[in-house]
Design an enzyme around this catalytic site. Structure first.
Site, PDB file in Angstrom:
ATOM      1  N   TYR A 103       0.851  -1.185   0.000  1.00 44.87           N
ATOM      2  CA  TYR A 103       0.000   0.000   0.000  1.00 44.87           C
ATOM      3  C   TYR A 103       0.895   1.246   0.000  1.00 44.87           C
ATOM      4  O   TYR A 103       1.686   1.453   0.921  1.00 44.87           O
ATOM      5  CB  TYR A 103      -0.946  -0.027   1.198  1.00 44.87           C
TER       6      TYR A 103
ATOM      7  N   LYS B 278     -12.193  -0.833   4.383  1.00 41.00           N
ATOM      8  CA  LYS B 278     -12.436  -1.597   3.150  1.00 41.00           C
ATOM      9  C   LYS B 278     -13.494  -2.677   3.389  1.00 41.00           C
ATOM     10  O   LYS B 278     -14.614  -2.360   3.717  1.00 41.00           O
ATOM     11  CB  LYS B 278     -11.112  -2.159   2.640  1.00 41.00           C
TER      12      LYS B 278
HETATM   13  C1  LIG Z   1      -3.991  -2.560   1.786  1.00 39.40           C
HETATM   14  C2  LIG Z   1      -4.231  -1.291   2.522  1.00 39.40           C
HETATM   15  N1  LIG Z   1      -3.654  -1.114   3.715  1.00 39.40           N
HETATM   16  C3  LIG Z   1      -3.843   0.027   4.418  1.00 39.40           C
HETATM   17  C4  LIG Z   1      -4.605   1.060   3.933  1.00 39.40           C
HETATM   18  C5  LIG Z   1      -4.793   2.325   4.740  1.00 39.40           C
HETATM   19  O1  LIG Z   1      -6.063   2.333   5.291  1.00 39.40           O
HETATM   20  P1  LIG Z   1      -6.901   3.681   5.650  1.00 39.40           P
HETATM   21  O2  LIG Z   1      -7.220   4.345   4.354  1.00 39.40           O
HETATM   22  O3  LIG Z   1      -8.095   3.119   6.367  1.00 39.40           O
HETATM   23  O4  LIG Z   1      -6.021   4.498   6.532  1.00 39.40           O
HETATM   24  C6  LIG Z   1      -5.227   0.927   2.695  1.00 39.40           C
HETATM   25  C7  LIG Z   1      -6.060   2.035   2.144  1.00 39.40           C
HETATM   26  O5  LIG Z   1      -6.261   2.150   0.967  1.00 39.40           O
HETATM   27  C8  LIG Z   1      -5.036  -0.286   1.969  1.00 39.40           C
HETATM   28  O6  LIG Z   1      -5.598  -0.454   0.762  1.00 39.40           O
END
Ligand SMILES: Cc1ncc(COP(=O)(O)O)c(C=O)c1O
Length: 382
Positions: free
Chosen positions: A104, A202
């Site tokens: 990410y 998500k």
């Molecule tokens: C695989 C993954 N990990 C972590 C995150 C970060 O999450 P958040 O947007 O809830 O802070 C995302 C967000 O797109 C993600 O897709």
């Protein structure tokens, strides 16, 4: 609910079967109080002092997630990033950590900027290659190995149990970002991981209307206590309404994820040999990187995320995203509505995403409708 007698889908559907003892309500209340009364004996008989760490609205969501991940304890955070960064902030300056080159992007950026400036020694490696992991582990110095599987945006698969074995031999903990797999498909703690992380924004919430994060631990050890302190003191906690929505969202986690997986598999197979498509990246395809590992460690499907590389290149990829009518052209993933985006435009310079790549988050609409919409968008983008 006797969780030993029922399957995880039943645990999720009834959110552990909790009822409010006072009112017999089958849905929980939202607790908005920020502080709790101290008793005449100067103690807190409720065990709760202040809501930054102790909001009762967290309890059910944390308990459901702990059960689904087969962990010892779960903690909710204000976002996936708040959860992930707490895992790193519980380390000490000078500690060495290994993370994947494909992960990410926002967390990768934070690791290479803030975490590095703060004193962590961060190395990015090809985490799918266990021999590369073994070569980069520094026994006694590497404290944490961060895994994301399937990993954004190429859906690279890392063998969790193999990575845990070599990391543990070197004395390092392993944390897994399991946002894309969800506990429906993979339970990293049962495969040896120490901590599992979710962007609950998500699939766990599933409706694109809550930003939330979560961690679950295999053991309540000193490292976990440090993570708890990071949450309580830095204060990246979830609001009570968001925690309540998350509990509600998780009740439909299993049917949503199962539908997304079935649909993604069909879409991947449909476009794999398509004349306008260079390549489909999806771990459920037999020829995909890591397919056999995914078949071993993912149950009942390969997830709802896939990427499509458009044969005519970047401009055609962007035009395809612009021409969809049913898919929504937006970032994020794991909601009931299907999303499409040109990933390199989101990640910017340094992205591992090829310029012709479209990232697809498959929702729960009719699969034929999704395929037909992509077909017409690819055709119009010619
Ligand atoms: C695989 C993954 N990990 C972590 C995150 C970060 O999450 P958040 O947007 O809830 O802070 C995302 C967000 O797109 C993600 O897709």
């Amino acid at each position: 609910m006797d969780t030993k007698k029922v399957k995880p889908a039943s645990v999720a559907a009834q959110a552990l079967g909790w009822i409010d003892e006072e009112t017999r309500a089958i849905a929980p209340s939202i607790h908005t109080a920020t502080t709790y009364l101290r008793d005449p004996d100067n103690q807190y008989r409720s065990g709760r002092v202040y809501a930054r760490d102790h909001n009762p609205t967290f309890d059910q969501a944390e308990a459901v997630l702990r059960e689904l991940e087969q962990g010892a304890e779960a903690l909710l955070f204000a976002s996936g990033m708040a959860a992930a960064t707490a895992v790193f902030q519980a380390l000490k300056p000078g500690d060495h950590v290994l993370a994947p080159k494909v992960m990410y992007w926002s967390l990768r950026n934070w690791l290479m900027t803030f975490a590095t400036q703060w004193g962590l020694q961060v190395e990015l490696i090809d985490m799918a290659d266990i021999e590369e992991l073994r070569r980069h582990l520094q026994p006694g110095k590497t404290r944490l190995v961060w895994i994301e599987t399937p990993a954004n945006p190429l859906w690279t698969i890392t063998d969790i149990s193999a990575a845990c074995e070599v990391a543990h031999q070197a004395g390092a903990k392993v944390a897994v970002d399991s946002t894309v797999a969800t506990p429906v498909l993979t339970q990293p703690l049962t495969q040896g991981a120490d901590i599992v992380m979710h962007s609950a924004t998500k699939y766990l919430n599933g409706h694109s209307d809550v930003i939330a994060g979560a961690l679950v631990t295999r053991e309540k050890d000193d490292y976990w206590q440090r993570i708890r302190v990071v949450r309580a003191q830095i204060g990246g906690v979830l609001g009570p309404f968001e925690a309540w929505l998350l509990t509600r969202g998780m009740r439909t986690l299993f049917p949503r994820v199962r539908q997304a997986c079935a649909s993604a598999q069909r879409i991947a197979e449909h476009f794999a040999d398509h004349p306008r498509v260079l390549e489909v990246l999806y771990p459920g395809l037999r020829e995909a990187q890591g397919h056999l590992v995914a078949a071993k460690q993912m149950h009942a499907g390969y997830g709802g995320m896939l990427s499509i590389r458009v044969k005519a290149g970047e401009a055609a990829a962007i035009a395809t995203a612009a021409n969809v009518q049913l898919w929504k052209r937006a970032t994020s993933l794991g909601g009931v509505e299907s999303l499409i985006e040109h990933r390199a435009s989101v990640e910017g310079p340094g992205t591992p995403a090829p310029a012709d790549l479209l990232r697809l988050s498959v929702g729960i609409e009719d699969t034929d409708d999704l395929i037909a919409d992509l077909e017409q968008a690819l055709e119009r983008a010619r």
